[in-house]
Design a protein around this motif. Structure first.
Motif, short mmCIF file in Angstrom:
data_model
loop_
_atom_site.label_atom_id
_atom_site.label_comp_id
_atom_site.label_asym_id
_atom_site.label_seq_id
_atom_site.Cartn_x
_atom_site.Cartn_y
_atom_site.Cartn_z
N GLY A 190 0.80 -1.23 0.00
CA GLY A 190 0.00 0.00 0.00
C GLY A 190 0.82 1.27 0.00
O GLY A 190 0.27 2.38 -0.02
N GLU A 191 2.13 1.12 0.04
CA GLU A 191 3.02 2.29 0.13
C GLU A 191 3.37 2.82 -1.26
O GLU A 191 3.57 2.04 -2.19
CB GLU A 191 4.31 1.91 0.85
N PRO A 192 3.47 4.15 -1.41
CA PRO A 192 3.97 4.70 -2.67
C PRO A 192 5.42 4.26 -2.90
O PRO A 192 6.26 4.40 -2.01
CB PRO A 192 3.90 6.22 -2.46
N LEU A 193 5.69 3.67 -4.06
CA LEU A 193 7.03 3.15 -4.35
C LEU A 193 7.76 4.07 -5.30
O LEU A 193 7.27 4.37 -6.40
CB LEU A 193 6.93 1.75 -4.96
N MET A 194 8.94 4.52 -4.88
CA MET A 194 9.82 5.30 -5.76
C MET A 194 10.58 4.30 -6.64
O MET A 194 11.36 3.49 -6.14
CB MET A 194 10.82 6.12 -4.94
N MET A 195 10.36 4.37 -7.96
CA MET A 195 10.80 3.31 -8.85
C MET A 195 11.89 3.78 -9.81
O MET A 195 12.01 4.97 -10.13
CB MET A 195 9.60 2.79 -9.65
N TYR A 196 12.68 2.82 -10.28
CA TYR A 196 13.76 3.09 -11.23
C TYR A 196 13.20 3.30 -12.63
O TYR A 196 12.26 2.63 -13.06
CB TYR A 196 14.77 1.94 -11.24
N SER A 197 13.83 4.20 -13.36
CA SER A 197 13.44 4.49 -14.73
C SER A 197 13.64 3.26 -15.62
O SER A 197 14.65 2.56 -15.51
CB SER A 197 14.27 5.66 -15.27
N THR A 198 12.72 3.03 -16.53
CA THR A 198 12.84 1.89 -17.44
C THR A 198 13.91 2.14 -18.51
O THR A 198 14.50 1.20 -19.04
CB THR A 198 11.50 1.60 -18.13
N SER A 199 14.15 3.40 -18.86
CA SER A 199 15.09 3.70 -19.94
C SER A 199 16.53 3.75 -19.47
O SER A 199 17.44 3.26 -20.16
CB SER A 199 14.72 5.04 -20.61
N GLU A 200 16.78 4.30 -18.28
CA GLU A 200 18.15 4.50 -17.82
C GLU A 200 18.56 3.58 -16.69
O GLU A 200 19.74 3.49 -16.37
CB GLU A 200 18.35 5.97 -17.38
N ALA A 201 17.61 2.91 -16.06
CA ALA A 201 17.94 2.01 -14.94
C ALA A 201 17.14 0.72 -15.06
O ALA A 201 16.57 0.22 -14.10
CB ALA A 201 17.68 2.71 -13.61
N ARG A 202 17.13 0.16 -16.27
CA ARG A 202 16.33 -1.03 -16.55
C ARG A 202 16.70 -2.21 -15.65
O ARG A 202 15.85 -2.97 -15.22
CB ARG A 202 16.51 -1.42 -18.02
N TYR A 203 18.00 -2.34 -15.35
CA TYR A 203 18.45 -3.47 -14.52
C TYR A 203 17.75 -3.46 -13.17
O TYR A 203 17.17 -4.47 -12.73
CB TYR A 203 19.97 -3.39 -14.34
N PHE A 204 17.75 -2.29 -12.48
CA PHE A 204 17.12 -2.20 -11.17
C PHE A 204 15.59 -2.26 -11.29
O PHE A 204 14.92 -2.84 -10.43
CB PHE A 204 17.55 -0.92 -10.46
N HIS A 205 15.06 -1.66 -12.33
CA HIS A 205 13.61 -1.67 -12.54
C HIS A 205 13.10 -3.11 -12.62
O HIS A 205 12.15 -3.49 -11.92
CB HIS A 205 13.27 -0.91 -13.82
N ASP A 206 13.76 -3.90 -13.46
CA ASP A 206 13.31 -5.28 -13.63
C ASP A 206 13.55 -6.12 -12.38
O ASP A 206 12.74 -6.98 -12.03
CB ASP A 206 14.03 -5.91 -14.83
N LEU A 207 14.65 -5.87 -11.68
CA LEU A 207 14.94 -6.63 -10.47
C LEU A 207 13.90 -6.37 -9.40
O LEU A 207 13.42 -7.30 -8.72
CB LEU A 207 16.34 -6.28 -9.96
N VAL A 208 13.52 -5.11 -9.21
CA VAL A 208 12.51 -4.78 -8.21
C VAL A 208 11.18 -5.46 -8.54
O VAL A 208 10.52 -6.02 -7.66
CB VAL A 208 12.33 -3.24 -8.12
N LEU A 209 10.79 -5.43 -9.80
CA LEU A 209 9.53 -6.08 -10.18
C LEU A 209 9.59 -7.58 -9.94
O LEU A 209 8.60 -8.19 -9.49
CB LEU A 209 9.21 -5.78 -11.65
N ARG A 210 10.72 -8.20 -10.22
CA ARG A 210 10.86 -9.64 -9.99
C ARG A 210 10.75 -9.96 -8.50
O ARG A 210 10.15 -10.97 -8.10
CB ARG A 210 12.18 -10.16 -10.56
N LEU A 211 11.35 -9.12 -7.67
CA LEU A 211 11.29 -9.36 -6.23
C LEU A 211 9.86 -9.25 -5.71
O LEU A 211 9.41 -10.08 -4.90
CB LEU A 211 12.21 -8.37 -5.50
#
Length: 308
Positions: A190-211
């Motif tokens: 329920g918390e607002p999530l500060m997320m990584y950019s898909t264009s410049e930080a795809r590695y972290f973006h995808d890792l967070v979604l997988r977790l």
């Protein structure tokens, strides 16, 4: 044009004021030495020595030539040494790209190793996101990159140098901090999530979604940023939470707190953050190749620096 051998012969005679002593100093016989002086005088159209059976003295022209001849010989020796140092990787320049997090963890350790092993090499540092580093490696504007694993490019080689894990970053006033020292990702649903950019930080973006997917949790993404410091600024401002590498805790803002990610074995196995060193296989700069050899040891272990 006169030669270095001629200048070396001239300086030896000028300093010894004796052809025999000068020849012995140069490990040669006197006739070849005299011949070199004659050739130099012919080239310069000037007599450099007054010679009698008893003494040798510099002429005015010889005295004028002597300091310049010494400088030329010194410069030739320095040039030879400089070229040799560049050829062996002990001199030159290397451009290193690095991410913001690598700049606080792996980069300082690499710089210490380079300063110890390559003190004559100039390092040019450029903070870049991983995709921009990869572009620089392809174009040749970056020699070595410290970046996150991304889609490989032809001709670019890479290998891991450091491992980390993600942790949860929360505002200092978050009520979630009162629960426990570690938190399941479901607690962030329920918390607002500060997320990584898909264009410049795809590695972290995808890792967070997988977790989140492995934990059966649904993230509520409200902000995007390409760099960890920007995400932490959002968190400190109380705008939400984020997931960042554990090494971030060493330089986080004062208004941010951290908790470990709690979860099943599957979640823990996924929670791995790699940092890689990348370079163009066509880069022939000896200083680059030697610096890469210093990275054969893993930068995870700070004790390796102390041993240098």
């Amino acid at each position: 044009m006169f030669t270095l051998i001629q200048l070396e012969s001239f300086v030896a005679v000028a300093e010894e004021l004796h052809f025999g002593a000068a020849a012995e100093r140069l490990n040669m016989t006197q006739p070849p030495l005299s011949r070199q002086i004659q050739l130099l005088e012919k080239e310069l159209h000037a007599q450099l020595f007054d010679r009698t059976s008893r003494r040798v003295e510099l002429t005015a022209a010889g005295r004028t030539l002597l300091p310049s001849a010494r400088q030329i010989l010194d410069l030739s020796i320095k040039t030879q040494l400089d070229v040799q140092r560049v050829a062996t990787g002990d001199a030159g320049a290397v451009t290193i790209g690095y991410t913001a997090i690598a700049g606080q963890s792996a980069l300082p350790r690499l710089l210490r190793r380079s300063a110890s092993e390559q003190p004559g090499v100039s390092l040019l540092l450029r903070e870049l996101v991983s995709t921009d580093q990869m572009d620089g490696l392809v174009k040749g504007t970056v020699d070595i990159g410290l970046l996150r694993p991304i889609v490989a490019r032809p001709g670019i080689k890479y290998r891991p140098v450091m491992q980390d894990r993600l942790v949860i970053a929360l505002p200092a006033e978050s009520p979630l901090l009162e629960e426990r020292e570690s938190l399941p990702l479901q607690a962030l649903s329920g918390e607002p999530l500060m997320m990584y950019s898909t264009s410049e930080a795809r590695y972290f973006h995808d890792l967070v979604l997988r977790l989140f997917a492995s934990a059966g949790a649904e993230p509520r993404i409200t902000q995007y940023a390409s760099q960890v410091p920007a995400l932490l600024a959002f968190v400190e401002a109380g705008l939400g939470v984020t997931l960042v590498p554990a090494s971030t805790r060493a330089f986080s803002p004062p208004g941010v707190r951290f908790r470990e990610i709690e979860g099943s074995h599957g979640t823990q196995a996924l929670n791995r953050v790699d940092l890689e060193v990348a370079w163009n296989e066509n880069n022939t700069n000896p200083a680059v190749l030697k610096l890469l050899s210093l990275l054969d040891g893993n930068l995870d272990d700070p004790s390796a620096d102390a041993a240098d």
